[in-house]
Scaffold this active site. Structure first.
Site, PDB file in Angstrom:
ATOM      1  N   HIS A 130      -7.539  -9.624   9.363  1.00 33.52           N
ATOM      2  CA  HIS A 130      -8.049  -8.418  10.022  1.00 33.52           C
ATOM      3  C   HIS A 130      -8.128  -7.209   9.093  1.00 33.52           C
ATOM      4  O   HIS A 130      -8.818  -6.251   9.374  1.00 33.52           O
ATOM      5  CB  HIS A 130      -7.145  -8.103  11.224  1.00 33.52           C
ATOM      6  CG  HIS A 130      -7.704  -7.085  12.143  1.00 33.52           C
ATOM      7  ND1 HIS A 130      -8.798  -7.340  12.945  1.00 33.52           N
ATOM      8  CD2 HIS A 130      -7.329  -5.806  12.409  1.00 33.52           C
ATOM      9  CE1 HIS A 130      -9.074  -6.259  13.663  1.00 33.52           C
ATOM     10  NE2 HIS A 130      -8.190  -5.315  13.356  1.00 33.52           N
ATOM     11  N   TRP A 131      -7.443  -7.255   7.977  1.00 27.90           N
ATOM     12  CA  TRP A 131      -7.306  -6.106   7.085  1.00 27.90           C
ATOM     13  C   TRP A 131      -8.113  -6.307   5.812  1.00 27.90           C
ATOM     14  O   TRP A 131      -7.564  -6.360   4.712  1.00 27.90           O
ATOM     15  CB  TRP A 131      -5.835  -5.923   6.743  1.00 27.90           C
ATOM     16  CG  TRP A 131      -5.258  -4.596   7.081  1.00 27.90           C
ATOM     17  CD1 TRP A 131      -5.867  -3.536   7.651  1.00 27.90           C
ATOM     18  CD2 TRP A 131      -3.903  -4.189   6.833  1.00 27.90           C
ATOM     19  NE1 TRP A 131      -4.990  -2.496   7.794  1.00 27.90           N
ATOM     20  CE2 TRP A 131      -3.771  -2.876   7.296  1.00 27.90           C
ATOM     21  CE3 TRP A 131      -2.802  -4.820   6.277  1.00 27.90           C
ATOM     22  CZ2 TRP A 131      -2.585  -2.169   7.217  1.00 27.90           C
ATOM     23  CZ3 TRP A 131      -1.618  -4.119   6.198  1.00 27.90           C
ATOM     24  CH2 TRP A 131      -1.510  -2.809   6.669  1.00 27.90           C
TER      25      TRP A 131
END
Length: 149
Positions: A130-131
């Site tokens: 997600h990052w």
């Protein structure tokens, strides 16, 4: 932004990551933060003890934010409104960046966003959760800088 595309068509909602995030916000402990960060990124070995301690300290400094998030869950348990029918209104050039291995907001949601916006491009990072800005910082920053110039 992932929630604006609605729920995933392939991954049961809420996702594994969202469940862990909700648990962390309800009970902000280092153990719950570690559980959440272990699925937040593709390679959790990049999450140092210092980073986790700083994240927890920042969270605890704003308990009102955590409480408001938990209240919003009670008011809207799905947390994934679907604005797909309005995406075509976004005419500006748009760059969507996604981690192929995102366990918070699955990649099909990103595909739906791009499909709905007439001037959108999609960059997918492999071996990425997600990052994307953390896990692929150099390429992410170069891509965004070129897009903005």
């Amino acid at each position: 932004m992932g929630g604006t595309g609605g729920p995933s068509q392939f991954v049961p909602m809420p996702t594994e990551g969202i469940k862990l995030l909700q648990g962390l916000y309800r009970e902000p402990t280092l153990e719950n933060l570690k559980k959440m960060l272990n699925v937040f990124v593709y390679d959790p070995s990049t999450m140092t003890e210092e980073l986790m301690a700083a994240r927890l300290q920042n969270m605890l400094a704003r308990r009102d934010y955590l409480e408001n998030f938990v209240k919003s869950l009670a008011a809207n348990p799905t947390q994934f409104p679907d604005y797909g029918h309005r995406l075509n209104e976004i005419k500006a050039p748009t760059l969507v960046i996604w981690g192929r291995d995102d366990r918070f907001v699955p990649m099909d949601v990103g595909l739906r966003l791009v499909w709905g916006m007439p001037n959108a491009d999609l960059l997918i990072f492999g071996r990425c959760g997600h990052w994307a800005h953390w896990e692929h910082a150099e390429r992410f920053n170069d891509t965004v800088a070129k897009f903005l110039s």
